[in-house]
Design an enzyme around this catalytic site. Structure first.
Site, short mmCIF file in Angstrom:
data_model
loop_
_atom_site.label_atom_id
_atom_site.label_comp_id
_atom_site.label_asym_id
_atom_site.label_seq_id
_atom_site.Cartn_x
_atom_site.Cartn_y
_atom_site.Cartn_z
N VAL A 23 -35.95 -23.15 32.13
CA VAL A 23 -34.64 -23.58 31.66
C VAL A 23 -34.47 -25.05 32.06
O VAL A 23 -34.84 -25.43 33.18
CB VAL A 23 -33.50 -22.68 32.21
CG1 VAL A 23 -33.46 -22.65 33.72
CG2 VAL A 23 -32.14 -23.09 31.63
N PHE A 24 -33.95 -25.85 31.14
CA PHE A 24 -33.80 -27.29 31.39
C PHE A 24 -32.35 -27.60 31.76
O PHE A 24 -31.42 -27.22 31.05
CB PHE A 24 -34.17 -28.07 30.12
CG PHE A 24 -34.01 -29.56 30.25
CD1 PHE A 24 -34.93 -30.30 30.97
CD2 PHE A 24 -32.92 -30.20 29.68
CE1 PHE A 24 -34.77 -31.69 31.10
CE2 PHE A 24 -32.76 -31.58 29.80
CZ PHE A 24 -33.69 -32.32 30.53
N GLY A 25 -32.17 -28.28 32.88
CA GLY A 25 -30.84 -28.70 33.33
C GLY A 25 -30.65 -30.18 33.10
O GLY A 25 -31.50 -30.99 33.50
N TYR A 26 -29.53 -30.54 32.46
CA TYR A 26 -29.24 -31.96 32.22
C TYR A 26 -27.91 -32.38 32.85
O TYR A 26 -27.55 -33.56 32.81
CB TYR A 26 -29.20 -32.25 30.71
CG TYR A 26 -28.19 -31.41 29.95
CD1 TYR A 26 -28.55 -30.16 29.44
CD2 TYR A 26 -26.87 -31.83 29.77
CE1 TYR A 26 -27.64 -29.38 28.75
CE2 TYR A 26 -25.96 -31.06 29.09
CZ TYR A 26 -26.35 -29.83 28.58
OH TYR A 26 -25.42 -29.06 27.90
N GLY A 27 -27.19 -31.42 33.40
CA GLY A 27 -25.88 -31.71 34.00
C GLY A 27 -25.85 -31.13 35.40
O GLY A 27 -26.71 -31.44 36.23
N GLU A 99 -22.14 -20.68 32.63
CA GLU A 99 -22.02 -21.63 31.51
C GLU A 99 -21.46 -20.92 30.27
O GLU A 99 -21.89 -21.17 29.17
CB GLU A 99 -23.38 -22.26 31.21
CG GLU A 99 -24.13 -22.80 32.41
CD GLU A 99 -23.38 -23.90 33.17
OE1 GLU A 99 -22.32 -24.33 32.70
OE2 GLU A 99 -23.87 -24.31 34.23
C1 BEZ Z 1 -26.96 -28.24 32.51
O1 BEZ Z 1 -28.06 -28.18 31.96
O2 BEZ Z 1 -26.82 -28.79 33.57
C2 BEZ Z 1 -25.84 -27.59 31.84
C3 BEZ Z 1 -25.95 -26.27 31.52
C4 BEZ Z 1 -24.91 -25.67 30.89
C5 BEZ Z 1 -23.79 -26.38 30.59
C6 BEZ Z 1 -23.71 -27.73 30.90
C7 BEZ Z 1 -24.75 -28.33 31.54
#
Ligand code: BEZ
Length: 190
Positions: A23-27, A99
């Protein structure tokens, strides 16, 4: 689309109970790691960029006064750098709940930046599109920063979300003009 996407995510994309998933996290997933993982590797995904265009009624705002949190928007040729985690499928019970406010999981290619093998894998990323009920969409950087500066929800002040994210991106040695611009414009109301 309804706010709560937990059931939608489960039904749209059933996961094999024994196969680990990236799973990729961007936030907040970059720095708020409240789940077990098998591996963690810095990575990027292509053709997406971060925007504070998603409303937050459940974490960084309230239904009456939503905050703003990240989603990704399509951006041809852009790379979005973040952190990838390989997790057991049961971890998605937790992530889908965390989320749940409009985010759907989609599949994408992840490209690792640590120089180790393999260089890429398929994985999942949570995206809140324009058709979800909590979507706020574009506004000027100043308007976004002003909304964030005066929003607060059960997970804490909205500006803390931006400040922690900006710090995590610096630790990843990555630039993000949108995030750093909003960070620079944050001024708490007196
Ligand atoms: C995230 O990848 O950090 C993220 C996941 C779900 C919602 C917003 C950001």
């Amino acid at each position: 689309m309804a706010h709560d996407t937990q059931t939608l995510n489960k039904n749209r994309m059933p996961l094999h109970p024994e196969h680990p998933v990236w799973v990729f996290g961007y936030g907040s997933l970059i720095h708020k790691v409240d789940f077990p993982y098998l591996q963690r590797r810095p990575a990027y995904i292509e053709d997406w960029q971060r925007r504070f265009w998603q409303g937050s009624h459940d974490h960084r705002g309230t239904p009456e006064a939503p905050g703003r949190v990240l989603t990704l928007i399509p951006a041809q040729g852009q790379q979005c750098v973040g952190m990838a985690y390989q997790v057991k499928p049961e971890v998605f019970e937790h992530l889908d709940h965390r989320e749940k406010n409009g985010y759907l999981r989609i599949e994408t290619a992840l490209h690792f930046v640590d120089g180790n093998q393999p260089e890429s894998e398929r994985g999942l990323v949570y995206i809140a599109g324009p058709d979800n009920a909590a979507y706020l969409g574009p506004a000027s950087d100043l308007e976004i920063a002003q909304q964030i500066a005066c929003s607060e929800g059960p997970s804490g002040p909205n500006d803390e979300y931006v400040l922690k994210l900006a710090e995590a991106l610096r630790q990843l040695d990555t630039e993000d003009d949108h995030v750093f611009s909003i960070e620079s414009l944050l001024v708490k109301p007196k």
